[in-house]
Design a protein around this motif. Structure first.
Motif, mmCIF file in Angstrom:
data_model
loop_
_atom_site.group_PDB
_atom_site.id
_atom_site.type_symbol
_atom_site.label_atom_id
_atom_site.label_comp_id
_atom_site.label_asym_id
_atom_site.label_seq_id
_atom_site.Cartn_x
_atom_site.Cartn_y
_atom_site.Cartn_z
ATOM 1 N N UNK A 177 8.026 15.223 -8.837
ATOM 2 C CA UNK A 177 7.301 16.493 -8.864
ATOM 3 C C UNK A 177 7.134 17.028 -7.451
ATOM 4 N N UNK A 178 6.948 16.108 -6.487
ATOM 5 C CA UNK A 178 6.834 16.485 -5.078
ATOM 6 C C UNK A 178 7.012 15.241 -4.228
ATOM 7 N N UNK A 179 7.331 15.465 -2.959
ATOM 8 C CA UNK A 179 7.349 14.393 -1.962
ATOM 9 C C UNK A 179 6.531 14.880 -0.779
ATOM 10 N N UNK A 180 5.509 14.120 -0.412
ATOM 11 C CA UNK A 180 4.642 14.492 0.695
ATOM 12 C C UNK A 180 4.773 13.462 1.808
ATOM 13 N N UNK A 181 5.150 13.910 2.975
ATOM 14 C CA UNK A 181 5.298 13.000 4.112
ATOM 15 C C UNK A 181 3.927 12.565 4.603
ATOM 16 N N UNK A 182 3.684 11.258 4.558
ATOM 17 C CA UNK A 182 2.441 10.680 5.075
ATOM 18 C C UNK A 182 2.790 9.870 6.322
ATOM 19 N N UNK A 183 2.235 10.255 7.446
ATOM 20 C CA UNK A 183 2.652 9.659 8.716
ATOM 21 C C UNK A 183 1.767 8.510 9.172
ATOM 22 N N UNK A 184 0.660 8.272 8.482
ATOM 23 C CA UNK A 184 -0.270 7.223 8.919
ATOM 24 C C UNK A 184 -0.649 6.324 7.745
ATOM 25 N N UNK A 185 0.316 5.536 7.278
ATOM 26 C CA UNK A 185 0.066 4.570 6.206
ATOM 27 C C UNK A 185 -0.037 3.192 6.847
ATOM 28 N N UNK A 186 -1.074 2.438 6.489
ATOM 29 C CA UNK A 186 -1.287 1.159 7.150
ATOM 30 C C UNK A 186 -2.133 0.246 6.267
ATOM 31 N N UNK A 187 -2.148 -1.030 6.628
ATOM 32 C CA UNK A 187 -3.002 -2.011 5.959
ATOM 33 C C UNK A 187 -4.420 -1.930 6.512
ATOM 34 N N UNK A 188 -5.392 -2.108 5.630
ATOM 35 C CA UNK A 188 -6.790 -2.189 6.043
ATOM 36 C C UNK A 188 -7.410 -3.426 5.409
ATOM 37 N N UNK A 189 -8.053 -4.234 6.234
ATOM 38 C CA UNK A 189 -8.668 -5.451 5.733
ATOM 39 C C UNK A 189 -7.744 -6.648 5.854
ATOM 40 N N UNK A 190 -8.219 -7.783 5.386
ATOM 41 C CA UNK A 190 -7.482 -9.028 5.496
ATOM 42 C C UNK A 190 -7.455 -9.747 4.153
ATOM 43 N N UNK A 191 -6.485 -10.661 4.024
ATOM 44 C CA UNK A 191 -6.430 -11.533 2.860
ATOM 45 C C UNK A 191 -6.320 -10.802 1.546
#
Length: 303
Positions: A177-191
């Motif tokens: 339906x759409x593609x949105x460029x996300x430039x700041x994807x990252x892990x948050x937290x541990x385990x």
């Protein structure tokens, strides 16, 4: 219907990497990343590979690929350059780099007959992706029904920082339906509590690990060349004074969907993506490939 063609985007200068990623060695016998993609493509039934390169890369690319691929798959080369007249633009524009990935695809229009897919040379996509794309190109693709490979975002993350991904909105019918460029994807937290999030305007939003993202792995017919040729002259005119403007592949499917020209099936894959952007990425990729070889996913020597 003939066997589909694999277009490999390999014209980048790899300025952040410091050398040509296209020919750097990652496998136990000096294999490049794209060697694994070509191996998977051959096994899946592709009949031709076209490297889209800069003319000055030709000798080094031919020395790296021609002999070892001879008799295994047809090999050809297309050149991305600054000559715009062949794309309907009758002017000279001074730039230090070509016009982006869709411009690269246009450069191969005379090398392709029938269905094809486009990949990056420096991304490892995995066997499952090529099997599913080959099946789609052989059985489903039409000028009105094309595809992109949808990777689970959780299979494309880095433990070393942010990544940029084209986050797909998928319809109930399984189409883009759409593609949105996300430039700041990252892990948050541990385990066990670690989450995948992206930041937009200083607000964090969580992403399900199974959210589908585009990694520049597309399934097309030559109709795409016609759309590119229609849109490119206006893009050049609008961006003639912007040396960083690029004519990107996702803008073409987005235009086609919004104008009712075609739909794009999001093909889900379980493959785990990895790639190289910085020199520090190289040992991680080498370890990943070594593990796949040890598991028997690939022979120790591909070709």
């Amino acid at each position: 219907m003939g066997k589909p063609t694999l277009l490999v985007l390999a014209a980048g200068m790899a300025s952040r990497y410091g050398s040509l990623k296209q020919v750097d060695e990652f496998g136990p016998h000096g294999e490049t990343i794209v060697d694994y993609s070509i191996y998977d493509a051959i096994q899946a039934g592709f009949g031709k590979v076209v490297f889209i390169i800069r003319k000055e890369f030709e000798d080094v690319m031919r020395s790296k690929f021609d002999a070892k691929l001879e008799g295994k798959i047809e090999v050809d080369y297309a050149f991305q350059d600054f000559d715009l007249t062949k794309f309907g633009v009758d002017r000279v524009i001074e730039r230090s780099k070509p016009w982006g990935t869709a411009h690269a695809v246009m450069s191969a229009k005379d090398k392709v007959e029938g269905a094809f897919c486009v990949i990056n040379a420096d991304d490892f996509y995995g066997t499952d992706s090529f099997i599913k794309m080959a099946k789609f190109l052989n059985e489903e693709v039409t000028d009105k029904h094309m595809a992109l490979m949808g990777f689970a975002v959780g299979n494309t993350m880095s433990d070393y920082g942010y990544v940029s991904r084209g986050v797909c909105e998928v319809s109930a019918a399984g189409n883009m339906a759409s593609v949105t460029e996300r430039t700041n994807i990252y892990y948050k937290g541990e385990g066990a509590g670690r989450k995948i999030v992206f930041n937009e305007n200083d607000v964090e939003y969580e992403l399900d690990p199974q959210t589908r993202v585009s990694m520049n792995f597309w399934g097309f017919t030559p109709k795409v060349f016609d759309v590119c040729l229609d849109l490119f002259p206006a893009f050049v005119e609008e961006n003639a004074e912007n040396p960083k403007a690029e004519f990107f592949i996702p803008s073409i499917p987005d235009y086609m969907v919004k104008h009712g020209m075609a739909d794009f099936k999001v093909i889900p894959t379980s493959s785990k993506w990895f790639g190289v952007t910085y020199p520090e990425d190289k040992p991680i990729v080498q370890e990943s490939i070594s593990a796949l070889v040890a598991q028997g996913a690939y022979p120790e020597k591909l070709f």
